[in-house]
Design an enzyme around this catalytic site. Structure first.
Site, PDB file in Angstrom:
ATOM      1  CG  ASN A   1      -6.176   6.010 -10.992  1.00 44.71           C
ATOM      2  OD1 ASN A   1      -6.657   5.288 -11.956  1.00 44.71           O
ATOM      3  ND2 ASN A   1      -5.579   5.580  -9.814  1.00 44.71           N
TER       4      ASN A   1
ATOM      5  CG  LEU B   1      -6.804  -4.453 -10.674  1.00 43.62           C
ATOM      6  CD1 LEU B   1      -7.869  -4.089  -9.639  1.00 43.62           C
ATOM      7  CD2 LEU B   1      -6.041  -5.858 -10.336  1.00 43.62           C
TER       8      LEU B   1
ATOM      9  NE  ARG C   1     -14.851  15.198 -31.349  1.00 39.37           N
ATOM     10  CZ  ARG C   1     -15.130  16.403 -31.676  1.00 39.37           C
ATOM     11  NH1 ARG C   1     -14.107  17.339 -32.177  1.00 39.37           N
ATOM     12  NH2 ARG C   1     -16.168  17.031 -31.516  1.00 39.37           N
TER      13      ARG C   1
ATOM     14  NE  ARG D   1     -23.009   4.898  -5.945  1.00 36.70           N
ATOM     15  CZ  ARG D   1     -21.736   4.965  -6.357  1.00 36.70           C
ATOM     16  NH1 ARG D   1     -21.046   5.016  -7.691  1.00 36.70           N
ATOM     17  NH2 ARG D   1     -20.720   4.704  -5.432  1.00 36.70           N
TER      18      ARG D   1
ATOM     19  CB  CYS E   1      -6.925   4.265  -6.575  1.00 36.08           C
ATOM     20  SG  CYS E   1      -6.145   2.928  -6.351  1.00 36.08           S
TER      21      CYS E   1
ATOM     22  CB  THR F   1      -0.334   3.835  -7.276  1.00 36.65           C
ATOM     23  OG1 THR F   1      -1.238   2.731  -8.150  1.00 36.65           O
ATOM     24  CG2 THR F   1      -0.432   5.040  -8.379  1.00 36.65           C
TER      25      THR F   1
ATOM     26  N   GLY G   1     -15.348   7.063  -5.122  1.00 38.71           N
ATOM     27  CA  GLY G   1     -14.857   6.704  -3.992  1.00 38.71           C
ATOM     28  C   GLY G   1     -13.499   5.638  -4.234  1.00 38.71           C
TER      29      GLY G   1
ATOM     30  CG  ASN H   1      -0.349  -0.699   2.224  1.00 40.71           C
ATOM     31  OD1 ASN H   1       0.461  -1.611   2.307  1.00 40.71           O
ATOM     32  ND2 ASN H   1      -0.845  -0.292   3.487  1.00 40.71           N
TER      33      ASN H   1
HETATM   34  N1  LIG Z   1      -7.047  -1.413  -4.968  1.00 47.14           N
HETATM   35  C1  LIG Z   1      -6.796  -1.327  -6.447  1.00 47.14           C
HETATM   36  O1  LIG Z   1      -7.867  -1.301  -6.986  1.00 47.14           O
HETATM   37  C2  LIG Z   1      -5.618  -0.769  -7.127  1.00 47.14           C
HETATM   38  C3  LIG Z   1      -5.582  -0.696  -8.370  1.00 47.14           C
HETATM   39  C4  LIG Z   1      -4.306  -0.308  -9.006  1.00 47.14           C
HETATM   40  C5  LIG Z   1      -3.218  -0.036  -8.177  1.00 47.14           C
HETATM   41  N2  LIG Z   1      -3.498   0.107  -6.972  1.00 47.14           N
HETATM   42  C6  LIG Z   1      -2.015   0.494  -5.936  1.00 47.14           C
HETATM   43  O2  LIG Z   1      -1.649  -0.719  -5.544  1.00 47.14           O
HETATM   44  C7  LIG Z   1      -0.975  -0.689  -4.463  1.00 47.14           C
HETATM   45  C8  LIG Z   1      -1.540  -1.765  -3.297  1.00 47.14           C
HETATM   46  O3  LIG Z   1      -2.888  -1.573  -3.244  1.00 47.14           O
HETATM   47  P1  LIG Z   1      -3.955  -2.398  -2.667  1.00 47.14           P
HETATM   48  O4  LIG Z   1      -5.287  -1.891  -2.790  1.00 47.14           O
HETATM   49  O5  LIG Z   1      -3.642  -4.067  -2.897  1.00 47.14           O
HETATM   50  O6  LIG Z   1      -3.536  -2.354  -0.995  1.00 47.14           O
HETATM   51  P2  LIG Z   1      -3.633  -3.362   0.034  1.00 47.14           P
HETATM   52  O7  LIG Z   1      -3.764  -2.336   1.454  1.00 47.14           O
HETATM   53  O8  LIG Z   1      -5.198  -4.008   0.040  1.00 47.14           O
HETATM   54  O9  LIG Z   1      -2.620  -4.228   0.369  1.00 47.14           O
HETATM   55  C9  LIG Z   1      -1.289  -3.967   0.481  1.00 47.14           C
HETATM   56  C10 LIG Z   1      -0.592  -5.184   1.231  1.00 47.14           C
HETATM   57  O10 LIG Z   1       0.806  -5.020   1.551  1.00 47.14           O
HETATM   58  C11 LIG Z   1       1.210  -5.637   2.851  1.00 47.14           C
HETATM   59  N3  LIG Z   1       2.506  -4.934   3.297  1.00 47.14           N
HETATM   60  C12 LIG Z   1       2.875  -3.732   3.564  1.00 47.14           C
HETATM   61  N4  LIG Z   1       3.956  -3.708   3.889  1.00 47.14           N
HETATM   62  C13 LIG Z   1       4.640  -4.889   3.654  1.00 47.14           C
HETATM   63  C14 LIG Z   1       5.985  -5.298   3.788  1.00 47.14           C
HETATM   64  N5  LIG Z   1       6.991  -4.566   3.954  1.00 47.14           N
HETATM   65  N6  LIG Z   1       6.176  -6.686   3.474  1.00 47.14           N
HETATM   66  C15 LIG Z   1       5.223  -7.354   3.231  1.00 47.14           C
HETATM   67  N7  LIG Z   1       3.967  -6.932   2.994  1.00 47.14           N
HETATM   68  C16 LIG Z   1       3.517  -5.643   3.256  1.00 47.14           C
HETATM   69  C17 LIG Z   1       0.001  -5.073   3.752  1.00 47.14           C
HETATM   70  O11 LIG Z   1      -0.263  -5.886   4.844  1.00 47.14           O
HETATM   71  C18 LIG Z   1      -1.174  -5.194   2.736  1.00 47.14           C
HETATM   72  O12 LIG Z   1      -1.992  -6.627   2.788  1.00 47.14           O
HETATM   73  C19 LIG Z   1      -1.128   0.942  -4.012  1.00 47.14           C
HETATM   74  O13 LIG Z   1      -0.070   1.467  -4.349  1.00 47.14           O
HETATM   75  C20 LIG Z   1      -2.307   1.120  -4.953  1.00 47.14           C
HETATM   76  O14 LIG Z   1      -2.523   2.532  -5.024  1.00 47.14           O
HETATM   77  C21 LIG Z   1      -4.534  -0.472  -6.276  1.00 47.14           C
HETATM   78  O1  LIG Z   2     -19.046   6.782 -14.379  1.00 46.70           O
HETATM   79  C1  LIG Z   2     -18.470   6.674 -13.280  1.00 46.70           C
HETATM   80  C2  LIG Z   2     -17.742   5.792 -12.933  1.00 46.70           C
HETATM   81  C3  LIG Z   2     -16.971   5.436 -11.863  1.00 46.70           C
HETATM   82  N1  LIG Z   2     -17.748   6.121 -10.707  1.00 46.70           N
HETATM   83  C4  LIG Z   2     -17.307   6.040  -9.332  1.00 46.70           C
HETATM   84  O2  LIG Z   2     -15.880   6.107  -9.229  1.00 46.70           O
HETATM   85  C5  LIG Z   2     -15.144   5.471  -8.371  1.00 46.70           C
HETATM   86  C6  LIG Z   2     -14.025   4.427  -8.981  1.00 46.70           C
HETATM   87  O3  LIG Z   2     -14.434   3.571  -9.772  1.00 46.70           O
HETATM   88  P1  LIG Z   2     -13.563   2.696 -10.711  1.00 46.70           P
HETATM   89  O4  LIG Z   2     -12.650   3.546 -11.439  1.00 46.70           O
HETATM   90  O5  LIG Z   2     -14.471   1.679 -11.460  1.00 46.70           O
HETATM   91  O6  LIG Z   2     -12.857   1.689  -9.613  1.00 46.70           O
HETATM   92  P2  LIG Z   2     -11.342   1.373  -8.914  1.00 46.70           P
HETATM   93  O7  LIG Z   2     -11.161   0.176  -8.311  1.00 46.70           O
HETATM   94  O8  LIG Z   2     -11.195   2.801  -8.043  1.00 46.70           O
HETATM   95  O9  LIG Z   2     -10.407   1.777 -10.378  1.00 46.70           O
HETATM   96  C7  LIG Z   2      -9.815   2.897 -10.557  1.00 46.70           C
HETATM   97  O10 LIG Z   2      -8.742   2.803  -9.660  1.00 46.70           O
HETATM   98  C8  LIG Z   2      -7.833   1.910  -9.700  1.00 46.70           C
HETATM   99  C9  LIG Z   2      -6.680   2.073  -8.728  1.00 46.70           C
HETATM  100  O11 LIG Z   2      -5.587   2.792  -9.235  1.00 46.70           O
HETATM  101  C10 LIG Z   2      -7.214   1.901 -11.229  1.00 46.70           C
HETATM  102  O12 LIG Z   2      -6.331   0.920 -11.518  1.00 46.70           O
HETATM  103  C11 LIG Z   2      -8.502   1.967 -12.383  1.00 46.70           C
HETATM  104  O13 LIG Z   2      -8.087   1.665 -13.536  1.00 46.70           O
HETATM  105  C12 LIG Z   2      -9.365   2.860 -11.983  1.00 46.70           C
HETATM  106  O14 LIG Z   2     -10.699   2.739 -12.812  1.00 46.70           O
HETATM  107  C13 LIG Z   2     -16.575   4.421  -7.734  1.00 46.70           C
HETATM  108  O15 LIG Z   2     -16.774   4.937  -6.507  1.00 46.70           O
HETATM  109  C14 LIG Z   2     -17.355   4.566  -8.839  1.00 46.70           C
HETATM  110  O16 LIG Z   2     -18.691   4.307  -8.235  1.00 46.70           O
HETATM  111  C15 LIG Z   2     -18.743   7.148 -10.775  1.00 46.70           C
HETATM  112  O17 LIG Z   2     -19.251   7.731  -9.980  1.00 46.70           O
HETATM  113  N2  LIG Z   2     -19.299   7.372 -12.210  1.00 46.70           N
END
Ligand SMILES: NC(=O)c1ccc[n+]([C@@H]2O[C@H](COP(=O)([O-])OP(=O)(O)OC[C@H]3O[C@@H](n4cnc5c(N)ncnc54)[C@H](O)[C@@H]3O)[C@@H](O)[C@H]2O)c1
Ligand SMILES: O=c1ccn([C@@H]2O[C@H](COP(=O)(O)OP(=O)(O)O[C@H]3O[C@H](CO)[C@@H](O)[C@H](O)[C@H]3O)[C@@H](O)[C@H]2O)c(=O)[nH]1
Length: 465
Positions: free
Chosen positions: A226, A165, A262, A444, A278, A134, A275, A93
């Site tokens: 994002n 994702l 576009r 929603r 990210c 990230t 919410g 994280n």
């Molecule tokens: N959640 C998403 O949809 C999403 C999507 C794209 C990118 N990201 C990015 O990916 C990263 C991870 O996000 P996440 O949602 O999976 O976080 P998360 O909090 O769900 O998971 C992170 C995990 O890392 C572990 N951790 C922390 N420090 C550690 C260490 N030193 N050794 C071993 N484990 C350790 C924590 O215990 C935790 O389980 C962030 O940078 C986030 O911005 C998240």
């Molecule tokens: O038309 C829309 C689309 C989304 N949302 C809201 O926006 C938030 C984010 O939605 P979404 O982007 O689908 O989910 P995340 O899991 O937060 O994914 C975003 O954040 C991730 C973490 O970085 C990225 O990897 C993804 O590409 C990016 O879509 C949520 O609260 C949605 O309800 C709206 O209100 N209106």
């Protein structure tokens, strides 16, 4: 460079878990070990009952069932997994800093740095280290500095491979990614490392969708992607406010503008505000970086996306209070949904938390129902805000397990997450349960206006007069 046969991922969270499960599933010849310091989380990943996995994602349990124990492992043996792997993903994280310089905006990189130090300590052979978390632009440099100064002669290649994702569709997004981004040095060893990672993805994705860039472009592209997505939500939400004052309808506007190739039709759904873990974090980080480089106009521009989102959440709560005759004190209000979007149990930065908090400030008596979020999580989210003492949160809010029963004698229902099941409820029965006049606030745009009004509800929908 030898073909990759052993991967380790540090961080078994929302990204590490699904991403590595898909890699293992698509690459049976690669052994994938996901490690975490959180023992409880690893135990949940290893649970026999696949309904108890730590995160809920459609399609995830099927993949885990196929690959776990074959070439996919979840473990707390961090050092061992690092030592054995040729390629190490850092997927920990990177929350917004809550202390010191950059508090409230910059990314907190302490977990990433700890990983780098751990890798430096344990590694005895050359390794490719992949930033999956990230990270702010130029973080790879800091990781490289730590890794290059171990003095034990081990060589590291650092790649940036941000994850795109979205939660709720993680498995689909991973299996059919629009693109995979791999940033790395343009040196011969850097190119070889990029190709090695590309080969992993080529097991299931067409090569044309795997983009290679320099490391800085890759890191920054993630924040920018994002920021652009969140900006669309804030843009359409700003117009939803205008629609509510005029006779324009936000759905018709989204459709009309989305037909322009576009602009495109996606991500134009007006809502209670975005919410998730990210969007806000990454934009705040972008704002911080721009300001640090002396670009206040750039920083202010992107900050507006967050300010508009805060406005939208507050606006929804205010609309409820005003409509309920300017007082919600002691009134029972049911919130349908707590997760930040449907099909996930994640509640980080969910608009529901802030809407509930605003209503509780006005002494509303809330009942929350969410199909996937447990009671403890809901209270933890509210307690974390620190607005009032924990006991007061429990006095003002209860959590229901039966969504229909929850509406008995309620003044209002607010839809704050777009779970499909809410559409199928017996709304006539809900109407009968409620006090009259019965109010529904649809944050929603999930329900049909005519049907709801025909039943007798005072029905308010975001983006419609
Ligand atoms: N959640 C998403 O949809 C999403 C999507 C794209 C990118 N990201 C990015 O990916 C990263 C991870 O996000 P996440 O949602 O999976 O976080 P998360 O909090 O769900 O998971 C992170 C995990 O890392 C572990 N951790 C922390 N420090 C550690 C260490 N030193 N050794 C071993 N484990 C350790 C924590 O215990 C935790 O389980 C962030 O940078 C986030 O911005 C998240
Ligand atoms: O038309 C829309 C689309 C989304 N949302 C809201 O926006 C938030 C984010 O939605 P979404 O982007 O689908 O989910 P995340 O899991 O937060 O994914 C975003 O954040 C991730 C973490 O970085 C990225 O990897 C993804 O590409 C990016 O879509 C949520 O609260 C949605 O309800 C709206 O209100 N209106």
């Amino acid at each position: 460079m030898k073909k990759i046969s052993k991967i380790c991922c540090i961080g078994a969270g929302y990204v590490g878990g699904p991403t590595m499960s898909v890699i293992a599933n698509q690459c049976p010849h690669i052994q994938v070990t996901v490690v975490d310091i959180n023992e409880a989380r690893i135990a949940q990943w290893n649970t026999e009952d696949l309904n108890q996995l730590p995160i809920y994602e459609p399609g995830l349990k099927e993949i885990i069932a196929e690959s776990r124990g074959k070439n996919l492992f979840f473990s707390t043996e961090v050092d061992q997994a690092i030592a054995e792997a040729q390629m190490i993903f850092i997927s920990v994280n990177t929350p917004t800093k809550t202390y010191g310089k950059g508090k409230g905006q910059a990314a907190d990189l302490k977990f990433v740095e700890l990983c780098a130090r751990n890798i430096a300590k344990v590694a005895k052979e050359d390794k490719i280290v992949v930033e999956k978390s990230t990270l702010p632009v130029r973080t790879a440099e800091a990781i490289k500095n730590i890794l290059d100064n171990t003095g034990n002669g081990v060589r590291f290649e650092i790649l940036s491979n941000p994850e795109f994702l979205a939660e709720g569709t993680a498995i689909e997004d991973l299996l059919h990614a629009d693109r995979v981004l791999i940033g790395g040095d343009d040196t011969p060893t850097g190119k070889a490392a990029k190709n090695a990672l590309s080969e992993v993805y080529e097991n299931w994705l067409p090569k044309e969708r795997i983009l290679q860039t320099n490391v800085w472009s890759s890191e920054l592209s993630k924040l920018v992607a994002n920021a652009f997505l969140a900006q669309r939500v804030s843009s359409i939400n700003s117009i939803s406010a205008l629609c509510e004052k005029t006779d324009a309808n936000i759905a018709e506007i989204s459709r009309a503008i989305g037909f322009d190739s576009r602009i495109g039709p996606k991500f134009l759904n007006a809502s209670v505000g975005f919410g998730g873990s990210c969007f806000q974090k990454d934009i705040l980080n972008l704002v911080y970086i721009a300001r640090s480089f002396g670009l206040p106009e750039v920083a202010d521009y992107w900050e507006q996306v967050i300010l508009m989102n805060d406005y939208q959440k507050r606006r929804f709560a205010d609309l409820m209070i005003q409509t309920l005759y300017n007082t919600v004190s002691g009134k029972k209000i049911v919130l349908y949904g707590w997760a930040f979007k449907k099909d996930t149990n994640d509640t980080r930065e969910s608009a529901a938390i802030y809407i509930a908090d605003a209503l509780m400030d006005e002494q509303a008596q809330l009942v929350v129902y969410d199909p996937k979020v447990p009671k403890e999580r809901i209270y933890a989210d509210l307690d974390y805000l620190g607005t009032r003492d924990p006991q007061k949160n429990r006095d003002l809010l209860t959590v229901a397990t039966d969504p229909l029963e929850a509406t008995r004698d309620a003044h209002a229902v607010a839809v704050v997450t777009e779970w499909d099941e809410f559409k199928g409820y017996d709304w006539k029965k809900i109407y009968e349960h409620m006090l009259k006049p019965a109010f529904v606030f649809d944050g929603r745009r999930l329900l049909d206006t005519h049907t709801m009004r025909d039943i007798g509800f005072n029905y308010y929908k975001i983006g419609e007069a």
